[in-house]
Design a protein around this motif. Structure first.
Motif, PDB file in Angstrom:
ATOM      1  N   GLU A  46       0.833  -1.200   0.000  1.00 52.14           N
ATOM      2  CA  GLU A  46       0.000   0.000   0.000  1.00 52.14           C
ATOM      3  C   GLU A  46       0.870   1.253   0.000  1.00 52.14           C
ATOM      4  OE1 GLU A  46      -3.334   2.000   3.040  1.00 52.14           O
ATOM      5  OE2 GLU A  46      -1.841   0.569   3.775  1.00 52.14           O
ATOM      6  N   PHE A  47       0.542   2.184  -0.863  1.00 56.47           N
ATOM      7  CA  PHE A  47       1.254   3.466  -0.909  1.00 56.47           C
ATOM      8  C   PHE A  47       1.018   4.239   0.385  1.00 56.47           C
ATOM      9  CE2 PHE A  47       3.039   7.271  -2.615  1.00 56.47           C
ATOM     10  CZ  PHE A  47       2.223   8.309  -2.200  1.00 56.47           C
ATOM     11  N   VAL A  48       2.080   4.835   0.914  1.00 57.31           N
ATOM     12  CA  VAL A  48       1.981   5.656   2.114  1.00 57.31           C
ATOM     13  C   VAL A  48       2.289   7.122   1.800  1.00 57.31           C
ATOM     14  CG1 VAL A  48       2.926   6.088   4.418  1.00 57.31           C
ATOM     15  CG2 VAL A  48       2.589   3.731   3.625  1.00 57.31           C
ATOM     16  N   ALA A  49       3.440   7.370   1.188  1.00 59.13           N
ATOM     17  CA  ALA A  49       3.842   8.748   0.913  1.00 59.13           C
ATOM     18  C   ALA A  49       4.964   8.749  -0.114  1.00 59.13           C
ATOM     19  CB  ALA A  49       4.305   9.447   2.187  1.00 59.13           C
ATOM     20  N   SER A  50       5.131   9.875  -0.802  1.00 56.62           N
ATOM     21  CA  SER A  50       6.263  10.049  -1.692  1.00 56.62           C
ATOM     22  C   SER A  50       6.700  11.504  -1.680  1.00 56.62           C
ATOM     23  CB  SER A  50       5.951   9.592  -3.113  1.00 56.62           C
ATOM     24  OG  SER A  50       4.999  10.443  -3.718  1.00 56.62           O
ATOM     25  N   ILE A  51       7.954  11.720  -2.085  1.00 56.57           N
ATOM     26  CA  ILE A  51       8.521  13.056  -2.136  1.00 56.57           C
ATOM     27  C   ILE A  51       9.355  13.169  -3.402  1.00 56.57           C
ATOM     28  CG2 ILE A  51      10.503  12.361  -0.719  1.00 56.57           C
ATOM     29  CD1 ILE A  51      10.385  15.222   0.511  1.00 56.57           C
ATOM     30  N   SER A  52       9.244  14.280  -4.106  1.00 53.33           N
ATOM     31  CA  SER A  52       9.967  14.473  -5.353  1.00 53.33           C
ATOM     32  C   SER A  52      11.447  14.705  -5.092  1.00 53.33           C
ATOM     33  CB  SER A  52       9.386  15.654  -6.118  1.00 53.33           C
ATOM     34  OG  SER A  52       9.544  16.853  -5.363  1.00 53.33           O
ATOM     35  N   GLY A  53      12.233  14.617  -6.164  1.00 50.80           N
ATOM     36  CA  GLY A  53      13.667  14.797  -6.041  1.00 50.80           C
ATOM     37  C   GLY A  53      14.049  16.146  -5.465  1.00 50.80           C
ATOM     38  N   SER A  54      13.278  17.162  -5.795  1.00 45.37           N
ATOM     39  CA  SER A  54      13.542  18.497  -5.261  1.00 45.37           C
ATOM     40  C   SER A  54      13.018  18.675  -3.849  1.00 45.37           C
ATOM     41  CB  SER A  54      12.874  19.535  -6.159  1.00 45.37           C
ATOM     42  OG  SER A  54      11.460  19.387  -6.094  1.00 45.37           O
ATOM     43  N   GLY A  55      12.182  17.763  -3.428  1.00 44.18           N
ATOM     44  CA  GLY A  55      11.528  17.879  -2.135  1.00 44.18           C
ATOM     45  C   GLY A  55      10.331  18.794  -2.156  1.00 44.18           C
ATOM     46  N   GLY A  56      10.019  19.358  -3.337  1.00 44.25           N
ATOM     47  CA  GLY A  56       8.955  20.341  -3.398  1.00 44.25           C
ATOM     48  C   GLY A  56       7.561  19.767  -3.462  1.00 44.25           C
ATOM     49  N   THR A  57       7.465  18.502  -3.827  1.00 44.79           N
ATOM     50  CA  THR A  57       6.146  17.882  -3.967  1.00 44.79           C
ATOM     51  C   THR A  57       6.073  16.635  -3.105  1.00 44.79           C
ATOM     52  OG1 THR A  57       5.942  18.655  -6.248  1.00 44.79           O
ATOM     53  CG2 THR A  57       4.496  16.871  -5.560  1.00 44.79           C
ATOM     54  N   THR A  58       5.062  16.570  -2.282  1.00 45.57           N
ATOM     55  CA  THR A  58       4.818  15.383  -1.455  1.00 45.57           C
ATOM     56  C   THR A  58       3.402  14.886  -1.695  1.00 45.57           C
ATOM     57  OG1 THR A  58       4.178  16.781   0.416  1.00 45.57           O
ATOM     58  CG2 THR A  58       6.466  16.044   0.345  1.00 45.57           C
ATOM     59  N   LEU A  59       3.254  13.589  -1.624  1.00 50.05           N
ATOM     60  CA  LEU A  59       1.950  12.940  -1.750  1.00 50.05           C
ATOM     61  C   LEU A  59       1.757  12.036  -0.538  1.00 50.05           C
ATOM     62  CD1 LEU A  59       2.015  11.816  -5.506  1.00 50.05           C
ATOM     63  CD2 LEU A  59       0.918  13.860  -4.551  1.00 50.05           C
ATOM     64  N   TYR A  60       0.512  11.937  -0.092  1.00 51.70           N
ATOM     65  CA  TYR A  60       0.200  11.081   1.047  1.00 51.70           C
ATOM     66  C   TYR A  60      -1.068  10.277   0.790  1.00 51.70           C
ATOM     67  CZ  TYR A  60       3.514  13.915   3.721  1.00 51.70           C
ATOM     68  OH  TYR A  60       4.646  14.561   4.172  1.00 51.70           O
ATOM     69  N   ALA A  61      -1.087   9.081   1.339  1.00 53.18           N
ATOM     70  CA  ALA A  61      -2.328   8.328   1.370  1.00 53.18           C
ATOM     71  C   ALA A  61      -3.285   9.009   2.339  1.00 53.18           C
ATOM     72  CB  ALA A  61      -2.063   6.895   1.823  1.00 53.18           C
ATOM     73  N   ASP A  62      -4.564   8.945   2.049  1.00 54.67           N
ATOM     74  CA  ASP A  62      -5.556   9.593   2.915  1.00 54.67           C
ATOM     75  C   ASP A  62      -5.480   9.050   4.341  1.00 54.67           C
ATOM     76  OD1 ASP A  62      -8.182   9.872   0.389  1.00 54.67           O
ATOM     77  OD2 ASP A  62      -6.454  11.150   0.853  1.00 54.67           O
ATOM     78  N   SER A  63      -5.133   7.788   4.473  1.00 54.48           N
ATOM     79  CA  SER A  63      -5.121   7.149   5.789  1.00 54.48           C
ATOM     80  C   SER A  63      -4.026   7.686   6.713  1.00 54.48           C
ATOM     81  CB  SER A  63      -4.958   5.638   5.630  1.00 54.48           C
ATOM     82  OG  SER A  63      -3.763   5.343   4.937  1.00 54.48           O
ATOM     83  N   VAL A  64      -3.026   8.358   6.144  1.00 53.61           N
ATOM     84  CA  VAL A  64      -1.921   8.856   6.972  1.00 53.61           C
ATOM     85  C   VAL A  64      -1.799  10.375   6.932  1.00 53.61           C
ATOM     86  CG1 VAL A  64      -0.679   6.703   6.563  1.00 53.61           C
ATOM     87  CG2 VAL A  64      -0.104   8.736   5.214  1.00 53.61           C
ATOM     88  N   LYS A  65      -2.582  11.015   6.102  1.00 49.64           N
ATOM     89  CA  LYS A  65      -2.488  12.465   5.937  1.00 49.64           C
ATOM     90  C   LYS A  65      -2.733  13.164   7.278  1.00 49.64           C
ATOM     91  CE  LYS A  65      -3.882  13.538   1.931  1.00 49.64           C
ATOM     92  NZ  LYS A  65      -4.726  13.842   0.745  1.00 49.64           N
ATOM     93  N   GLY A  66      -1.847  14.087   7.606  1.00 44.43           N
ATOM     94  CA  GLY A  66      -1.969  14.802   8.869  1.00 44.43           C
ATOM     95  C   GLY A  66      -1.267  14.124  10.028  1.00 44.43           C
ATOM     96  N   ARG A  67      -0.864  12.870   9.845  1.00 41.32           N
ATOM     97  CA  ARG A  67      -0.165  12.136  10.917  1.00 41.32           C
ATOM     98  C   ARG A  67       1.278  11.815  10.530  1.00 41.32           C
ATOM     99  NH1 ARG A  67      -1.735   7.146  12.277  1.00 41.32           N
ATOM    100  NH2 ARG A  67      -2.565   6.642  10.208  1.00 41.32           N
ATOM    101  N   PHE A  68       1.512  11.527   9.261  1.00 40.64           N
ATOM    102  CA  PHE A  68       2.839  11.145   8.778  1.00 40.64           C
ATOM    103  C   PHE A  68       3.429  12.287   7.955  1.00 40.64           C
ATOM    104  CE2 PHE A  68       2.220   6.217   8.550  1.00 40.64           C
ATOM    105  CZ  PHE A  68       1.776   6.230   9.854  1.00 40.64           C
ATOM    106  N   THR A  69       4.748  12.408   8.018  1.00 34.84           N
ATOM    107  CA  THR A  69       5.456  13.406   7.222  1.00 34.84           C
ATOM    108  C   THR A  69       6.674  12.770   6.576  1.00 34.84           C
ATOM    109  OG1 THR A  69       4.777  15.186   8.729  1.00 34.84           O
ATOM    110  CG2 THR A  69       6.598  15.650   7.223  1.00 34.84           C
ATOM    111  N   ILE A  70       6.766  12.903   5.258  1.00 33.67           N
ATOM    112  CA  ILE A  70       7.936  12.426   4.529  1.00 33.67           C
ATOM    113  C   ILE A  70       8.874  13.602   4.287  1.00 33.67           C
ATOM    114  CG2 ILE A  70       6.856  12.718   2.255  1.00 33.67           C
ATOM    115  CD1 ILE A  70       8.373  10.181   1.372  1.00 33.67           C
ATOM    116  N   SER A  71      10.161  13.347   4.421  1.00 29.78           N
ATOM    117  CA  SER A  71      11.151  14.391   4.171  1.00 29.78           C
ATOM    118  C   SER A  71      12.424  13.723   3.664  1.00 29.78           C
ATOM    119  CB  SER A  71      11.428  15.201   5.438  1.00 29.78           C
ATOM    120  OG  SER A  71      11.967  14.377   6.456  1.00 29.78           O
ATOM    121  N   ARG A  72      13.349  14.530   3.168  1.00 24.85           N
ATOM    122  CA  ARG A  72      14.602  13.984   2.655  1.00 24.85           C
ATOM    123  C   ARG A  72      15.748  14.899   3.009  1.00 24.85           C
ATOM    124  NH1 ARG A  72      13.805  12.876  -3.294  1.00 24.85           N
ATOM    125  NH2 ARG A  72      16.060  12.474  -3.263  1.00 24.85           N
TER     126      ARG A  72
END
Length: 123
Positions: A46-72
């Motif tokens: 199941e997809f959880v989150a992703s972040i673009s190479g620049s770090g400028g774009t992040t995507l989250y699954a609805d089930s984790v939005k607001g609770r999880f944070t992806i960073s690089r």
């Protein structure tokens, strides 16, 4: 292609927090979009989150939005997943993955995968 190693999994009580790390080896890490998936026994990944190479774009699954944070942190070739307000349903093996696409979300869009780290949330 990069090699990926996850760490930071473990056992935590509901409401607690964990931070997963994914260390990458290989060249051009900063050009890779990175993502996190999770899988429980008998279920598809199941997809959880992703972040673009620049770090400028992040995507989250609805089930984790607001609770999880992806960073690089490209200087360390590392991507993180900060998980707060954990729930028992977050229990899974968490996988780190890399993609050449800018906003990947589907499993087939990722080319490199780590071995996974277990996260268990007790109620």
């Amino acid at each position: 292609q990069v090699q990926l190693v996850e760490s930071g999994g473990g056992l935590v009580q509901a409401g607690g927090s964990l931070r997963l790390s994914c260390a990458a080896s290989g060249r051009a890490f900063s050009s890779y979009s990175m993502g996190w998936f999770r899988q429980t026994p008998g279920q598809e990944r199941e997809f959880v989150a992703s972040i673009s190479g620049s770090g400028g774009t992040t995507l989250y699954a609805d089930s984790v939005k607001g609770r999880f944070t992806i960073s690089r942190e490209d200087a360390k070739n590392t991507v993180y997943l900060q998980m707060n307000s954990l729930k028992p349903e977050d229990t899974a093996v968490y996988y780190c993955a890399g993609s050449y696409l800018i906003t990947p979300r589907a499993e087939k869009e990722f080319r490199s995968w780590g071995q996974g780290t277990q996260v268990t949330v007790s109620s």
